[in-house]
Enzyme design. Sequence first.
Site, PDB file in Angstrom:
ATOM      1  N   ARG A 125      34.688  41.291  41.249  1.00 48.35           N
ATOM      2  CA  ARG A 125      35.410  42.420  41.851  1.00 48.35           C
ATOM      3  C   ARG A 125      34.455  43.063  42.840  1.00 48.35           C
ATOM      4  NH1 ARG A 125      39.329  47.019  39.448  1.00 48.35           N
ATOM      5  NH2 ARG A 125      40.579  45.145  39.353  1.00 48.35           N
ATOM      6  N   HIS A 132      44.281  41.156  45.950  1.00 49.90           N
ATOM      7  CA  HIS A 132      44.195  41.245  44.484  1.00 49.90           C
ATOM      8  C   HIS A 132      45.125  40.174  43.886  1.00 49.90           C
ATOM      9  CE1 HIS A 132      43.299  42.706  40.635  1.00 49.90           C
ATOM     10  NE2 HIS A 132      43.792  43.927  40.682  1.00 49.90           N
ATOM     11  N   GLN A 185      46.375  40.196  40.064  1.00 49.05           N
ATOM     12  CA  GLN A 185      47.424  41.181  39.771  1.00 49.05           C
ATOM     13  C   GLN A 185      48.787  40.620  40.174  1.00 49.05           C
ATOM     14  OE1 GLN A 185      47.292  44.471  38.346  1.00 49.05           O
ATOM     15  NE2 GLN A 185      49.466  43.996  38.295  1.00 49.05           N
ATOM     16  N   ASP A 231      51.736  51.653  44.393  1.00 51.82           N
ATOM     17  CA  ASP A 231      50.304  51.693  44.056  1.00 51.82           C
ATOM     18  C   ASP A 231      49.770  53.044  44.543  1.00 51.82           C
ATOM     19  OD1 ASP A 231      47.708  50.994  43.357  1.00 51.82           O
ATOM     20  OD2 ASP A 231      47.407  49.597  45.020  1.00 51.82           O
ATOM     21  N   CYS A 247      50.742  48.516  39.635  1.00 51.28           N
ATOM     22  CA  CYS A 247      49.600  47.722  39.166  1.00 51.28           C
ATOM     23  C   CYS A 247      48.673  48.543  38.265  1.00 51.28           C
ATOM     24  CB  CYS A 247      48.845  47.138  40.340  1.00 51.28           C
ATOM     25  SG  CYS A 247      48.384  48.365  41.568  1.00 51.28           S
ATOM     26  N   ARG A 249      48.763  40.411  32.725  1.00 46.90           N
ATOM     27  CA  ARG A 249      47.462  40.102  33.322  1.00 46.90           C
ATOM     28  C   ARG A 249      46.701  39.128  32.420  1.00 46.90           C
ATOM     29  NH1 ARG A 249      45.014  43.489  37.001  1.00 46.90           N
ATOM     30  NH2 ARG A 249      43.573  41.725  37.143  1.00 46.90           N
TER      31      ARG A 249
HETATM   32  N1   CP Z   1      45.387  46.775  38.218  1.00 44.02           N
HETATM   33  C1   CP Z   1      44.046  46.687  38.048  1.00 44.02           C
HETATM   34  O1   CP Z   1      43.381  45.863  38.666  1.00 44.02           O
HETATM   35  O2   CP Z   1      43.548  47.561  37.137  1.00 44.02           O
HETATM   36  P1   CP Z   1      41.992  47.834  36.899  1.00 44.02           P
HETATM   37  O3   CP Z   1      41.448  48.450  38.162  1.00 44.02           O
HETATM   38  O4   CP Z   1      41.942  48.770  35.727  1.00 44.02           O
HETATM   39  O5   CP Z   1      41.325  46.517  36.599  1.00 44.02           O
END
Ligand code: CP
Length: 307
Positions: A102, A129, A132, A224, A264, A292
């Site tokens: 990430r 992403h 997701q 989002d 998300c 997820r």
């Molecule tokens: N949706 C998502 O990626 O959540 P986090 O940032 O908690 O991993």
Amino acid sequence: MGALKGRDLLSMADLTVDELHELLQLAAQLKSGKIQLKRQKILGLLFYKASTRTRVSFTSAMYRLGGQVQDLNPSVTQVSRGEPIADTARVLDRYLDILAIRTFDQRDLETFANYAEIPVINALSDLEHPCQVLADLQTVQESFNTLAGVTLTYIGDGSNNMAHSLLLGCALAGMNIRIASPVDYQPLESIVQKAKAIAHDRVEITVTPDPIAGVKSTQVVYTDVWASMGQENLAESRIPIFQPYQVNEALMAYADKAAIVLHCLPAHRGEEITDAVMEGSQSRVWDQAENRMHVQQALIASLLGAE
Ligand code: CP
């Protein structure tokens, strides 16, 4: 099961239509069953940004496969002291079997993927992403028993990673996608063009500044946060710009009666979504969050060739 063996997943566009459907099918099987890796494997998590869902769902997914997880906290490794990615990648490649990252810049992911032989997964960048969106598509499939022809409206900041991966993911899945965003917050034109190239005129791809036109008769309403990670200093100034794009009961009245709502997470209740919609009967956000874990289990198994 190992159709993706040895590959990376840096973008939704890294998958073909068939590969996407195979992954979703495996995720559905894993949701009601179990597979174990034949040999013990190690997943590394290198997260430069905060995470609840991605971190925990990847960890649980790997444990459920019988593997192990190493949390590579950047603040206690040499990456925070400037060790080049090319060097870090070649070293981690010797210790791990698969790596989820990430980070901010998509180019850093590409450098990791270039220098590490093991599969590298985009666990969120500023551009995309994809993990997701795999879970989002699984949730749509569960709700409508199909993906083809379903219309999804993403409402809010169209320039963020979610909007970009949804554009590519819906195009792959044969779903119509509408992005309803303020004019200065629309998706990158390069991503819209890539989505159109994937879709081959099979689906409608619409970008509009009009929230009502965007939501009218749609089957999936997706939102989002208005300021993504790293943009916290802009959050206050964005509120008046994005207020007309709030997913509330008045806006939901324009959607199809059977429409579902996705987010998300994490959500800023009272900003991009109201409590009433988040907790209402159309909300599927908890199933979406659960998925997820299932879809990432399928992804890990497929990238490792389920050895
Ligand atoms: N949706 C998502 O990626 O959540 P986090 O940032 O908690 O991993």
